[in-house]
Design an enzyme around this catalytic site. Sequence first.
Site, PDB file in Angstrom:
ATOM      1  N   THR D 125      18.102  43.484  59.258  1.00 55.34           N
ATOM      2  CA  THR D 125      18.239  44.741  59.976  1.00 55.34           C
ATOM      3  C   THR D 125      17.451  45.787  59.232  1.00 55.34           C
ATOM      4  O   THR D 125      17.709  46.053  58.060  1.00 55.34           O
ATOM      5  CB  THR D 125      19.693  45.219  60.084  1.00 55.34           C
ATOM      6  N   ILE D 126      16.495  46.362  59.904  1.00 50.52           N
ATOM      7  CA  ILE D 126      15.655  47.367  59.261  1.00 50.52           C
ATOM      8  C   ILE D 126      16.472  48.604  58.934  1.00 50.52           C
ATOM      9  O   ILE D 126      16.163  49.333  57.999  1.00 50.52           O
ATOM     10  CB  ILE D 126      14.434  47.664  60.164  1.00 50.52           C
ATOM     11  N   ASP D 127      17.562  48.810  59.669  1.00 57.45           N
ATOM     12  CA  ASP D 127      18.408  49.982  59.453  1.00 57.45           C
ATOM     13  C   ASP D 127      19.362  49.825  58.275  1.00 57.45           C
ATOM     14  O   ASP D 127      20.043  50.778  57.901  1.00 57.45           O
ATOM     15  CB  ASP D 127      19.240  50.267  60.716  1.00 57.45           C
ATOM     16  N   GLY D 170      17.220  54.785  62.907  1.00 61.41           N
ATOM     17  CA  GLY D 170      18.612  54.821  62.494  1.00 61.41           C
ATOM     18  C   GLY D 170      19.488  55.272  63.641  1.00 61.41           C
ATOM     19  O   GLY D 170      19.807  56.446  63.741  1.00 61.41           O
ATOM     20  N   ARG D 265       7.529  72.185  64.121  1.00 62.38           N
ATOM     21  CA  ARG D 265       6.976  71.049  64.843  1.00 62.38           C
ATOM     22  C   ARG D 265       7.788  69.784  64.569  1.00 62.38           C
ATOM     23  O   ARG D 265       8.390  69.664  63.496  1.00 62.38           O
ATOM     24  CB  ARG D 265       5.526  70.762  64.381  1.00 62.38           C
TER      25      ARG D 265
END
Lengths: 341, 341, 341, 341
Positions: D125-127, D170, D265
Amino acid sequence: MRVGVLTGGGDCPGLNAVLRAVTRKGISVYGHEIVGFRNGWLGPIEGLTTPLTLDKVEDVLNRGGTILGSSRTNPYSVDGGVERLKSTIAEHRIDALVAIGGEDTLGVAEKLTAEGVPVVGVPKTIDNDLDATDYTFGFDTAVHIATEAIDRLRTTAESHHRALVVEVMGRHAGWIALHSGLAGGANVILVPEQEFSVDRVVDWVEQRFERQYAPIIVVAEGAIPEGGEELLAAGEKDAFGHVRLGGVGTWLADEIAHRTGKESRAVVLGHVQRGGTPTAYDRVLATRFGLHAIDSISDGDFGKMVALRGTDIVRVPLREATAALKTVPKERLAEAEVLFG
Amino acid sequence: MRVGVLTGGGDCPGLNAVLRAVTRKGISVYGHEIVGFRNGWLGPIEGLTTPLTLDKVEDVLNRGGTILGSSRTNPYSVDGGVERLKSTIAEHRIDALVAIGGEDTLGVAEKLTAEGVPVVGVPKTIDNDLDATDYTFGFDTAVHIATEAIDRLRTTAESHHRALVVEVMGRHAGWIALHSGLAGGANVILVPEQEFSVDRVVDWVEQRFERQYAPIIVVAEGAIPEGGEELLAAGEKDAFGHVRLGGVGTWLADEIAHRTGKESRAVVLGHVQRGGTPTAYDRVLATRFGLHAIDSISDGDFGKMVALRGTDIVRVPLREATAALKTVPKERLAEAEVLFG
Amino acid sequence: MRVGVLTGGGDCPGLNAVLRAVTRKGISVYGHEIVGFRNGWLGPIEGLTTPLTLDKVEDVLNRGGTILGSSRTNPYSVDGGVERLKSTIAEHRIDALVAIGGEDTLGVAEKLTAEGVPVVGVPKTIDNDLDATDYTFGFDTAVHIATEAIDRLRTTAESHHRALVVEVMGRHAGWIALHSGLAGGANVILVPEQEFSVDRVVDWVEQRFERQYAPIIVVAEGAIPEGGEELLAAGEKDAFGHVRLGGVGTWLADEIAHRTGKESRAVVLGHVQRGGTPTAYDRVLATRFGLHAIDSISDGDFGKMVALRGTDIVRVPLREATAALKTVPKERLAEAEVLFG
Amino acid sequence: MRVGVLTGGGDCPGLNAVLRAVTRKGISVYGHEIVGFRNGWLGPIEGLTTPLTLDKVEDVLNRGGTILGSSRTNPYSVDGGVERLKSTIAEHRIDALVAIGGEDTLGVAEKLTAEGVPVVGVPKTIDNDLDATDYTFGFDTAVHIATEAIDRLRTTAESHHRALVVEVMGRHAGWIALHSGLAGGANVILVPEQEFSVDRVVDWVEQRFERQYAPIIVVAEGAIPEGGEELLAAGEKDAFGHVRLGGVGTWLADEIAHRTGKESRAVVLGHVQRGGTPTAYDRVLATRFGLHAIDSISDGDFGKMVALRGTDIVRVPLREATAALKTVPKERLAEAEVLFG
């Protein structure tokens, strides 16, 4: 047409980008078959071939090295080399050759052209020392890597109030030293084109220490001190009576330590400068070289080399390309020198 | 001499390298004093100055942005702007100005020259769209960042058999799209110079999927589809009845998904492209521009802009510099197109 | 409170991140004044101080080296060193000290604690060889740099069918070699923890060549061949009768060339591994160490070192921290060895 | 044994490193045959296989994505999916399966284990939100990329006195925001674990502007303002009467501009975070996971997942692995918050 292609000499980031461009345009625009020869001129001498298809070049644009392999073999130095090369070409029904390489590879290409073998050259030298083109691919990548290293070394130098000598590639021409030195903010840049005075180097180093900053000296591997090469000779003793190790970088770091009484270290970047993924600049240049080389082949315009002039890709006679080494002119050195110290 | 210097317009990697070169050569070779004006033309209008010393520029070569700050203020659009600027210059005894900026900043520089204010310009445009110079600094860094992003996105696209649309900078000129697209091996490149046919884009995308690879489409923010801008108008509904979000990249990803039935995603790189440490290429170019600008000042050669031609830095009239936008010529687009699909 | 802080020993990416965290939390949460001592323990001996303010640490998080400078000075080895240190502390009304450094720096911290000087330690070793903590900052950056170099060297090795030996840092512990070797896909990894058999290395190298790939050997600078250090002794002749140059990397490349008859080259990464911008991992770890160190100071919990355990930052007695060197355990070497060849 | 292996869910840098380690150790130590299933659970359902040999995994360690392809197919949601999966396994004489994936993939693995299919899981899981392991591979790479982007954006923000909002991945856990925010020196970090007060954000932003620096706000895509999700609802008008575009990042930049009167921005990093070459950290972790997974298979220890605890790889029941989401604890948020403003 059946077009042969080979990569000769030292590897250089961007070679695969040339192969991809030659193959894609050759197949999809001109309907050629593309035949890869393995390991430089050894391939056509020994008949080592591998077909280059769209799938083979699909995933190579951003990869260093060359999927064909390389070598420094020269058919004119191998017994019966040229005859074997010609018979391989005949046997494989090759109509023309794209030869990607430096001075040696292109020198062979020129001679073969004179003997009636139809060749188009693509210039490759990481040192950027081929005269007929503004830049060659691989050079920007080498400068990028050397500059990153200088950036890293600066923080160490400052933290320890230490001189750092960075030895970069460049045996006969100082382009990598000049550009990475400018980009990294080197306090001294030394190149093969001009013998350097150790006294002046020490002056700049001391000026820099006086301003409370640490000096970074970038030196091309081919740079030599005034008084000639004997100073660098193997076996010489350093200031502490030890046998000196390594090349000019290590020698100079030693000399600076001895003369200034400050800590001084050398880093020799070596092969790291020539491998790995090419910069975007080199990928674009190599791709354009490949596209124009296969155009030249398809136009039947042989004996030429593709070259960069300003923002254009042009064709120049192979003969011109190998006539002279492109060294750093005095004005460029003078331009840089105002930033020393 | 007391030399003023300012940076105007959008920030761009390499601005600090110009400031460093101007300051170092100005002080150590010519003995000038260098006065920084803060926030572009606002500085001379409001008298916001900061001295530029060797220490101030010691550590800025590899840093993005500008230590002087920037703005888009135009003295000709501000009430009494030019008079206030002239009186600041008189008050601070400024003998000449180095103005670093794009079309707007250099346009002001040209007008001021005509009014007798001695100015030398340094070109700055991350989009590389100034006509009088082969390249401008910042462009190579932007291309480098966009190319890294494309490299990363390719592995995701392949793993998920998905089309990815990457929107890069380039409002009026497609140089960043062209170069990053070539370097990243994009399967379609779309630029503002030529309206694109969605049908052709979809053809290339489908060809690519047929070859079992995932397509990457690089599109400049200023590219527009045939049929004009109304297709991109805010408020329009997408294929699923939702209000469309964002610019051309998001619009096109949507369109591809709808027409091909494949997953398709957009990534808008945005401001990431213009910040951070400049590439070695840009540091060298910016440094050389700075060195030559202070030479021009010291020669009393005003109303000029420094420019790159091949490997040389030359001086051109400011008037020329701002005369025309440098767009991507048709031949360069055709050259790239053979690699599409 | 007035809190002193210093950085000792070799520089290491992340030192500035610790200084920033100590300063920001010290000032904004606890209302401390933070006093920087320059050049390691030399600062408190000689009274070299510089105030650390929010502005001073504003821009240092991503910069290598240490803004305080460093040294290897040990107050217990300097005549009257400890007394002078104590009187500096009294004179500057320093209530407690944060000492950031490796075995030596922390050893001094422990002794000073025993003498009543309130100190909290922060572990720093690029080699990752401190026993009381899972990892130290700087290590991940060194591994990252070495891995990038291995990635680059692989393409060169493959293009030329050549063995490449990469010498990385690690005098007493092989962590950098192990991790960069695993990450770079090295075909052999050699560490100081276990004398290596040149025969086995040659076997792996030949296996690799047989599979038509080029071998990469990663060797820690402190690794030694079976048969002891004398094999590496300076002055020894290589296979070609020349005086051997450099350390174990160069020695081994020579040996491999001699025994296998294949081309073999060495690259010594050296100082490049310890400088420049820290990785995100190291910035997070260093920041957390700094935040917890100033907590420990503020709690009056002295004689402690902050340490990483799993994902937690804990406090351990300084005494424990310096008790033993953390070397690579046999299981980790065995785990890696299955990937050799 | 014949061991099947598959990769499911979103792609993640390090997947290929796991495949390489499983294959190399499986073949060379255990003598297994390794069978790759294509496109996640779709592979065993539809019988899509590809043999994994030493040559297939030779060159994949540093490549992002997954050479097996991936999908989100769940055999329990497909008509007859489990039966077809079981018959594929029988037909191909698969003795055990390595399933590499996140919550969903591992949930299927757990159910299959209960039905007698022998599976070992590898967490992905990249999160970083899987509870049973300290870290998962891919996370460090995502944090590295986001941190590089923040570094670049800071120079732009400072040059233009502008607030920049960076939206990172996330959805349910704020680990990437927390770590990249700490590493990039963000002035505010917002995570899904805790609704944020726009008033407090504006306070921090204004504090920062008062100290004459530009604020960077890092926000996880799943973070929501107090008052609930309706504030972010599509179709809402922004301060200027336009329809709001995009997610929380764009919304917040708008809100800051409106309330502070300063330029503001948003940059949405998106898919760039999950692709491309993994960091050294992730390559080591993924390699170790792969080595231990094939050990577990070979020990007949099924229904387990490999996990990182401190510096050790351990085995935990699959059931535990998927029981709870690992969110950022309050203490870690409080730890970071002292650096805000």
